[in-house]
Design an enzyme around this catalytic site. Structure first.
Site, short mmCIF file in Angstrom:
data_model
loop_
_atom_site.label_atom_id
_atom_site.label_comp_id
_atom_site.label_asym_id
_atom_site.label_seq_id
_atom_site.Cartn_x
_atom_site.Cartn_y
_atom_site.Cartn_z
N SER A 455 0.85 -1.18 0.00
CA SER A 455 0.00 0.00 0.00
C SER A 455 0.89 1.23 0.00
CB SER A 455 -0.91 0.02 1.24
OG SER A 455 -1.56 1.27 1.39
N TYR A 468 -1.98 -0.71 10.40
CA TYR A 468 -2.11 -1.00 8.97
C TYR A 468 -0.82 -0.63 8.22
CZ TYR A 468 -3.99 -0.97 4.22
OH TYR A 468 -4.20 -1.21 2.89
#
Length: 585
Positions: A455, A468
């Protein structure tokens, strides 16, 4: 040295005796494999064994090679006309009255182009698969076109191929090639192949290598200059042609085949991320493509539809496994590979969603698609999945570790259990996939590619995404480390780093430190923001396929991901300042 389980016969033609080996059921279509320089028929042993499960497979030592005898005198004994006589004699002996499917590598392909374009072989060849060996006639016209109408690009192509053809000039010198092959070069050649081409040993090369190479020099001397100077104008293929181009070929440029459709109207193109000796380094993929082409040509039910999507030449018939394939980026990636003709395995913890993705994949062009249900964080379940996939579908060619979950909230509000859940899926799920399927790729020894979905959060710090971002940063570094480790085994590794992509991850993301109502409100707001950005998962899927084709290391997707990547490298202080800002809630 003989091929295991082969039946041998001798075919006499033009003053020589050709050693012919046969495998498989003679009632099935006949596939004739023609070897190149400085090889003997044993270069095909791995491919032949796989094809023999479906076809009558025939290999022969080209005159002067292996156990076939050499013409006397050598000069003039290796012309394409005489090699065509040899092929017809073999074809008549092993498949009288029925056309054969021809496969050639290197000089086996060069001479096979002659077979498939001359008038006297019409009706004897059902199809031709060519790899690493152009038609000398086509090559001659290619050169003349670039010399007569030069442009910077065409001149560059001429110079590039001229540099790659250095060995051709040496082989035209008298005596020296024979002395080299019968001396130090012949002894060192197996080691050179292992080191530079990653060619495994086994039954190749055979002890006849020095003599084969010395005799084979006359293939070049008898044919190259005459054909390049006066190429035939009628060198059109009278059978369907499948062209397999190794993208890392040190001896042949891809541009040699730019205008091939003019000479072979029924042309299917394939590409492989491999070097020159693909019969030894990629036997599984070659056998699969040859089988598919032969079955389709025979008029039976093709093993795969003609793929029309981007990169169909690269992924047709390959096996691709995608985790988190039930929706979003995972589903879009499965469908993109399916459109490119790949066989796909859609993996998701939601059985119904995985099944729907597999169904859609078949509709858009996947020759085969399967659904598998697994929680990627469960190590034992992943081990069983890897065993089942290998046993039922084969070794995966491309693995996409895409499954992931979202978690937002301050570090001090994130519990140990929250951390465990996000790391189990986002990091350990990737580790399990890389370890299990990557080991299978490495043990097969025929390359592959691993794609890990990281990501932009992997390199963009944020006070609201500590868990995350940490999981994705770990995936990014894991990918870089694996890329370094597996490069020597021909296995590429890419990390895909999307920014804001309109998927359903926002509807399942968790928010630490808030109650159910507030968590639901934040989910709805995040979904609206992602919807306004409206970057489709299909574009991420396109980036995944490009990353595999180009063997890219890190691929930021979306403008914010690319911009953030640049800032992380050149203005990290500015990123740290932005990370301190309170996100809108």
């Amino acid at each position: 040295m003989t091929l295991q389980g082969a039946r041998e016969r001798w075919v006499r033609t033009g003053g020589v005796e050709l050693c012919v080996a046969e495998l498989g059921d003679t009632a099935q279509p006949t596939v004739v494999l023609v070897h190149g320089y400085p090889d003997s028929k044993e270069v095909w042993s791995e491919v032949a064994a796989r094809l023999a499960e479906h076809f009558h497979v025939v290999l022969y030592d080209v005159r002067g090679h292996g156990r076939s005898t050499a013409p006397e005198p050598l000069r003039g004994g290796f012309t394409l006309e005489r090699l065509t006589d040899d092929f017809l004699a073999v074809a008549d002996a092993v498949s009288p009255g029925r056309p054969v499917h021809l496969v050639g590598h290197d000089w086996g392909s060069v001479q096979a182009w002659e077979f498939v374009t001359v008038e006297r072989t019409k009706g004897r060849i059902a199809s031709f698969t060519s790899m690493s060996g152009p038609s000398l006639d086509h090559f001659g016209h290619w050169i003349k076109k670039r010399v007569s109408r030069p442009t910077p690009r065409r001149i560059g192509q001429l110079l590039g191929q001229g540099a790659k053809s250095w060995y051709v000039y040496l082989l035209h010198t008298p005596v020296l090639p024979e002395l080299a092959w019968r001396g130090p070069l012949g002894k060192r050649w197996p080691g050179i192949l292992r080191r530079l081409e990653k060619v495994p040993g086994g039954d190749y090369p055979t002890p006849s290598l020095p003599t084969d190479a010395a005799h084979g020099a006359w293939l070049y001397r008898d044919n190259v200059r005459p054909r390049l100077r006066r190429p035939r104008v009628d060198a059109y293929a009278h059978a369907p042609v499948q062209l397999v181009t190794p993208l890392g070929d040190a001896f042949l440029s891809e541009s040699l085949y730019d205008e091939l459709e003019l000479w072979a109207p029924r042309l299917t193109r394939r590409t492989l991320p491999a070097k020159h000796w693909v019969p030894r380094t990629r036997p599984d993929q070659l056998a699969a493509w040859i089988k598919e082409f032969v079955v389709a040509t025979e008029g039976g039910r093709p093993t795969a539809r003609a793929a029309s999507g981007p990169h169909a030449d690269r992924f047709g018939g390959q096996l691709v496994l995608v985790t988190g394939a039930g929706s979003g980026i995972g589903r879009a990636t499965v469908l993109a590979f399916a459109e490119a003709g790949a066989r796909v395995v859609a993996v998701d913890r939601d059985a119904q969603s995985a099944a729907r993705t597999a169904e859609l994949a078949r509709l858009v062009g996947a020759p085969e698609a399967w659904a598998e249900t697994v929680d990627v964080s469960d190590e034992q379940a992943m081990e069983k999945l890897a065993e089942r996939v290998a046993a039922e579908y084969g070794v995966v060619d491309v693995l996409v570790n895409n499954a992931g979950i979202g978690l937002a909230g301050p570090f001090l509000d994130t519990t140990t259990e929250d951390w465990r859940k996000v790391l189990d899926v986002n990091l350990w799920g990737v580790i399990h996939g890389c370890r299990l399927f990557g080991r299978q790729m490495a043990e097969r020894g025929q390359g592959g590619h691993i794609v890990n979905t990281a990501s932009a959060a992997a390199y963009l710090p944020s006070r609201s995404l500590p868990a995350y971002s940490t999981s994705k940063a770990a995936v990014l570094m894991l990918s870089e480390c694996l890329r370094a480790e597996l490069a020597g085994r021909g296995i590429g590794v890419s990390a895909i780093c999307p920014g804001f992509v309109n998927t359903n991850i926002t509807s399942t993301a968790r928010f630490a430190g808030v109650g159910p109502e507030e968590e639901d409100r934040r989910r709805r707001k995040s979904a609206r923001l992602y919807g306004l950005r409206n970057y489709p998962p299909e574009k991420v899927a396109e980036a995944v396929l490009r990353a595999v084709v180009r063997n890219q290391a890190v691929v930021p997707v979306t403008a914010e991901a690319r911009g953030g990547r640049l800032m992380s490298r050149f203005t990290p202080r500015a990123l740290r300042a932005i990370a301190r800002l309170e996100p809108p809630l």
